[in-house]
Design a protein around this motif. Structure first.
Motif, short mmCIF file in Angstrom:
data_model
loop_
_atom_site.label_atom_id
_atom_site.label_comp_id
_atom_site.label_asym_id
_atom_site.label_seq_id
_atom_site.Cartn_x
_atom_site.Cartn_y
_atom_site.Cartn_z
N UNK A 1 0.67 -1.22 -0.19
CA UNK A 1 0.10 0.05 0.01
C UNK A 1 0.86 1.12 0.01
N UNK A 2 0.36 2.26 -0.50
CA UNK A 2 1.09 3.36 -0.81
C UNK A 2 1.00 4.06 0.70
N UNK A 3 2.12 4.65 1.31
CA UNK A 3 2.06 5.23 2.63
C UNK A 3 2.52 6.88 2.43
N UNK A 4 1.93 7.84 2.93
CA UNK A 4 2.44 9.11 2.97
C UNK A 4 2.03 9.94 1.49
N UNK A 5 2.89 10.32 0.71
CA UNK A 5 2.47 11.10 -0.52
C UNK A 5 1.17 11.95 -0.58
N UNK A 6 1.36 13.04 0.00
CA UNK A 6 0.37 14.06 0.37
C UNK A 6 0.51 15.50 -0.17
N UNK A 7 1.50 15.29 -1.30
CA UNK A 7 1.99 16.46 -2.14
C UNK A 7 1.30 16.71 -3.38
N UNK A 8 0.84 17.68 -3.70
CA UNK A 8 0.09 17.83 -5.12
C UNK A 8 1.30 17.87 -6.26
N UNK A 9 2.30 18.71 -5.99
CA UNK A 9 3.24 18.65 -6.94
C UNK A 9 3.95 17.33 -7.42
N UNK A 10 4.26 16.39 -6.50
CA UNK A 10 4.54 15.10 -6.73
C UNK A 10 3.48 14.28 -7.50
N UNK A 11 2.16 14.51 -7.06
CA UNK A 11 1.16 13.92 -7.79
C UNK A 11 1.17 14.32 -9.09
N UNK A 12 1.24 15.66 -9.49
CA UNK A 12 1.27 16.30 -11.10
C UNK A 12 2.46 15.56 -11.62
N UNK A 13 3.53 15.24 -11.18
CA UNK A 13 4.72 14.96 -11.86
C UNK A 13 4.71 13.53 -12.23
N UNK A 14 4.32 12.65 -11.16
CA UNK A 14 3.80 11.33 -11.28
C UNK A 14 2.65 10.89 -12.18
N UNK A 15 1.83 11.82 -12.10
CA UNK A 15 0.68 11.46 -13.03
C UNK A 15 1.17 11.94 -14.51
N UNK A 16 1.94 12.87 -14.65
CA UNK A 16 2.47 13.20 -16.08
C UNK A 16 3.21 12.21 -16.63
N UNK A 17 3.97 11.40 -15.68
CA UNK A 17 5.03 10.30 -16.08
C UNK A 17 4.23 9.10 -16.49
N UNK A 18 2.91 8.96 -16.17
CA UNK A 18 2.20 7.66 -16.01
C UNK A 18 2.18 6.71 -15.03
N UNK A 19 2.65 7.27 -14.06
CA UNK A 19 3.03 6.48 -12.80
C UNK A 19 1.74 6.12 -11.77
N UNK A 20 1.02 7.53 -11.97
CA UNK A 20 -0.12 7.52 -11.04
C UNK A 20 -1.71 7.68 -11.82
N UNK A 21 -2.41 6.75 -11.31
CA UNK A 21 -3.65 6.65 -12.09
C UNK A 21 -4.88 7.10 -11.04
N UNK A 22 -5.35 8.24 -11.34
CA UNK A 22 -6.34 9.05 -10.43
C UNK A 22 -7.43 8.18 -10.58
N UNK A 23 -8.19 8.09 -9.33
CA UNK A 23 -9.30 7.04 -9.46
C UNK A 23 -10.58 7.82 -8.93
N UNK A 24 -10.82 9.06 -8.69
CA UNK A 24 -11.87 9.81 -8.24
C UNK A 24 -11.67 10.40 -6.93
N UNK A 25 -12.50 11.36 -6.81
CA UNK A 25 -12.51 11.89 -5.35
C UNK A 25 -13.28 11.27 -4.42
N UNK A 26 -13.08 11.08 -2.92
CA UNK A 26 -13.99 10.57 -1.83
C UNK A 26 -15.12 11.63 -1.48
N UNK A 27 -16.34 10.97 -1.40
CA UNK A 27 -17.32 11.82 -1.10
C UNK A 27 -16.92 12.48 0.19
N UNK A 28 -17.17 13.95 0.37
CA UNK A 28 -17.20 14.75 1.28
C UNK A 28 -18.08 14.24 2.67
N UNK A 29 -17.74 14.21 3.79
CA UNK A 29 -18.60 13.97 4.84
C UNK A 29 -19.75 15.20 4.76
N UNK A 30 -19.52 16.26 4.79
CA UNK A 30 -20.61 17.34 4.77
C UNK A 30 -21.34 17.29 2.91
#
Length: 302
Positions: A192-221
């Motif tokens: 499992x992935x641990x940590x990884x809370x930064x948007x810049x790292x997300x952008x770069x890894x997504x651009x490289x094809x290493x991240x597959x975004x799967x949707x947002x989690x429904x907000x509690x409110x």
């Protein structure tokens, strides 16, 4: 990328931004000193380097899902585009250069080269010229947590974020910076992935094809469904084929803001730190590993 190589040069051979002008805004008020949540609001206001949605970048949140739902609810990437000017911003550029210095597999001993140490020191030097870090120094020094001497404070900041410690049973295998901003992959049991809370790292890894975004989690409110303007997102994704079932991140904030935010919470806050960052009620979670930052990240408050 060419500029990143220059960040490995000795510190006195590098060019840095000018210091921000000192002003009353950078001096913590008594109210801010008495209430950490007020200080964190101030940090948000001081983040002049924060990007603007629709102007500096564009996101597509796709569809929502519950935490334990499987399957991809997003047809495309989270990030549609990011302005090329972002890569030229000094603190962003130096932050980018640090992200490829780590082995993502938890328990693998890190080998930090002299050049990578130069990059770390250059990053701290660059962010130390900004409002959020100058405010952080004044706040911590008034509280007696940080030294008055600014050079000593920068050494303290470097040690807090970049000194290696043990995680996953191996000494020297992790650091606060690697865990919080870069991310790690746990090897024990099911991966499992641990940590990884930064948007810049997300952008770069997504651009490289290493991240597959799967949707947002429904907000509690109810009524808080995220859109392209939202800067606090709770999402699900796979990184290198390994699932991160739920992750919260602040989109568009500057590296210096996040360093200051989590450092303040570590030294003067608790495990839960409830605050309003702009329009967002947030709980800044801060976990300790002895005298180190184990993890730090935002959670949307209900």
């Amino acid at each position: 990328m060419d500029q990143w190589d220059n960040y490995k040069r000795p510190l006195d051979e590098q060019d840095y931004s000018s210091d921000v002008d000192w002003s009353a805004d950078l001096e913590p008020s008594q109210e801010e000193l008495d209430d950490l949540s007020v200080a964190l609001k101030k940090l948000w206001a001081l983040d002049s380097n924060r990007l603007l949605p629709g102007e500096d970048y564009q996101i597509d949140c796709g569809e929502g899902k519950k935490v334990h739902q499987s399957g991809d609810k997003a047809e495309g990437n989270l990030f549609s585009w990011l302005s090329e000017e972002t890569f030229k911003r000094p603190t962003f550029s130096r932050f980018f250069s640090l992200l490829d210095n780590y082995n993502p597999h938890e328990g693998n001993k890190e080998n930090v080269t002299p050049q990578e140490k130069q990059e770390q020191a250059a990053f701290i030097e660059e962010i130390s010229r900004t409002g959020p870090i100058k405010y952080l120094h004044r706040y911590l020094s008034v509280k007696g947590v940080a030294p008055e001497n600014f050079q000593d404070f920068k050494r303290m900041l470097t040690s807090l974020w970049f000194d290696l410690y043990g995680r996953g049973g191996t000494s020297g295998s992790s650091s606060a910076f690697e865990h919080v901003f870069v991310g790690e992959i746990k090897q024990r049991g099911e991966q499992e992935v641990s940590g990884f809370h930064n948007w810049i790292q997300f952008y770069l890894e997504e651009a490289k094809g290493r991240v597959d975004y799967q949707g947002y989690i429904f907000p509690r409110r109810r009524g808080q469904v995220p859109d392209s303007e939202t800067q606090l997102l709770t999402i699900q994704f796979e990184w290198n084929g390994v699932l991160k079932s739920v992750s919260s991140t602040l989109i568009g904030v500057s590296p210096e803001f996040e360093i200051a935010l989590y450092t303040l919470c570590f030294y003067l806050g608790g495990e839960d730190n409830h605050v309003d960052l702009g329009p967002y009620p947030v709980n800044i979670k801060c976990y300790r590993l002895g005298n180190r930052i184990g993890s730090a990240f935002p959670i949307a408050d209900s």
